[in-house]
Design a protein around this motif. Structure first.
Motif, PDB file in Angstrom:
ATOM      1  N   UNK A 116       0.809  -1.219   0.000  1.00 30.90           N
ATOM      2  CA  UNK A 116       0.000   0.000   0.000  1.00 30.90           C
ATOM      3  C   UNK A 116       0.844   1.271   0.000  1.00 30.90           C
ATOM      4  N   UNK A 117       2.135   1.131  -0.187  1.00 29.79           N
ATOM      5  CA  UNK A 117       2.948   2.322  -0.394  1.00 29.79           C
ATOM      6  C   UNK A 117       3.933   2.675   0.688  1.00 29.79           C
ATOM      7  N   UNK A 118       3.965   1.920   1.788  1.00 30.94           N
ATOM      8  CA  UNK A 118       4.996   2.187   2.801  1.00 30.94           C
ATOM      9  C   UNK A 118       6.362   2.027   2.152  1.00 30.94           C
ATOM     10  N   UNK A 119       7.307   2.873   2.546  1.00 27.91           N
ATOM     11  CA  UNK A 119       8.621   2.867   1.908  1.00 27.91           C
ATOM     12  C   UNK A 119       9.747   2.782   2.934  1.00 27.91           C
ATOM     13  N   UNK A 120       9.768   1.725   3.760  1.00 26.74           N
ATOM     14  CA  UNK A 120      10.897   1.558   4.676  1.00 26.74           C
ATOM     15  C   UNK A 120      12.150   1.177   3.901  1.00 26.74           C
ATOM     16  N   UNK A 121      13.296   1.355   4.541  1.00 29.83           N
ATOM     17  CA  UNK A 121      14.531   0.932   3.893  1.00 29.83           C
ATOM     18  C   UNK A 121      14.675  -0.569   3.882  1.00 29.83           C
ATOM     19  N   UNK A 122      14.165  -1.212   4.949  1.00 28.99           N
ATOM     20  CA  UNK A 122      14.276  -2.659   5.109  1.00 28.99           C
ATOM     21  C   UNK A 122      13.039  -3.159   5.833  1.00 28.99           C
TER      22      UNK A 122
END
Length: 254
Positions: A116-122
């Motif tokens: 749904x678009x979350x953009x964590x690095x890891x």
């Protein structure tokens, strides 16, 4: 070390949601499993260990769980609401550079947030295999739903009654938890194939539900690596080896 204080934020529909945090450094949101709360990450010192490695560990309570509100109206549990709450927490905290992890149900919600678009690095997806993430069975609902629907009717001393008493001791609300179960959605394989975040898939070697399809989940996620730690579905969450795997993974994917 005392447990971190509870803080609150509002879901997008105004429901009051709880979280705790400890440590300083790069934020890591860690989400718990069904019927649990943030203390999953505190009972065996996991959050403290991860914080010592240089992370700000943020641990929400899902709606219907822990110190978060537990509304009884089904309207407060639309499909995928837990992922929406997770995204609201990211917004509330103003996070742009962060990591995301979860165990059991929390792992499923990590995946939902990613699509749904979350953009964590890891990302860390622990205690779940491909079957659970697809929503094709083997998740918490299979055994929990009959317990919640039969709440208060079980024969004294029966396994079901003992399970109910254990849930009661933790403050479980059967109405709210049934609504949570009804809100869960699976993630189709084609959506998994579009997740490009480096992801650690970790399961207990004796986790009969998740271990059998964990390798398939690693294959389905383009940037995933897998690891097996000691324990079954319940004990692996507190295994030092799981914490070490998380710390090592985060350190190795700077």
């Amino acid at each position: 070390m005392p447990n971190p204080a509870v803080s609150f934020f509002s879901g997008r529909d105004g429901v009051r949601l709880a979280y705790r945090e400890t440590g300083e450094g790069r934020p890591l949101i860690l989400m718990h499993g069904m019927t649990g709360d943030a203390t999953l990450w505190l009972l065996n010192g996991q959050a403290e260990t991860i914080a010592t490695a240089g992370h700000r560990v943020i641990m929400p309570d899902f709606r219907g769980h822990g110190s978060s509100e537990k509304p009884h109206d089904a309207a407060f549990y639309p499909p995928d609401v837990l992922a929406g709450d997770g995204l609201a927490l990211v917004e509330h905290l103003g996070l742009s550079e962060y990591d995301l992890g979860g165990y059991s149900l929390g792992a499923r919600i990590v995946v939902r947030m990613l699509v749904r678009g979350a953009a964590p690095g890891r990302a860390v997806v622990a205690g779940q295999g491909l079957r659970q993430v697809l929503g094709s069975g083997g998740g918490a609902g299979a055994s929990l739903r009959p317990l919640l629907t039969g709440w208060g009717t079980f024969e004294p001393g029966s396994p079901e009654e003992r399970s109910e008493q254990w849930l009661r001791s933790g403050g479980a609300d059967p109405v709210a938890l049934l609504h949570v179960l009804d809100s869960l959605v699976g993630t189709p394989a084609e959506q998994l194939g579009r997740i490009t975040v480096p992801t650690l898939v970790a399961v207990g070697g004796d986790d009969s539900g998740a271990a059998s399809s964990a390798g398939h989940l690693v294959t389905a996620l383009p940037q995933a690596t897998g690891t097996v730690v000691p324990g079954d579905h319940w004990t692996a969450a507190g295994a030092p080896e799981l914490v070490a795997a998380i710390v090592d993974f985060l350190a190795g994917h700077q």
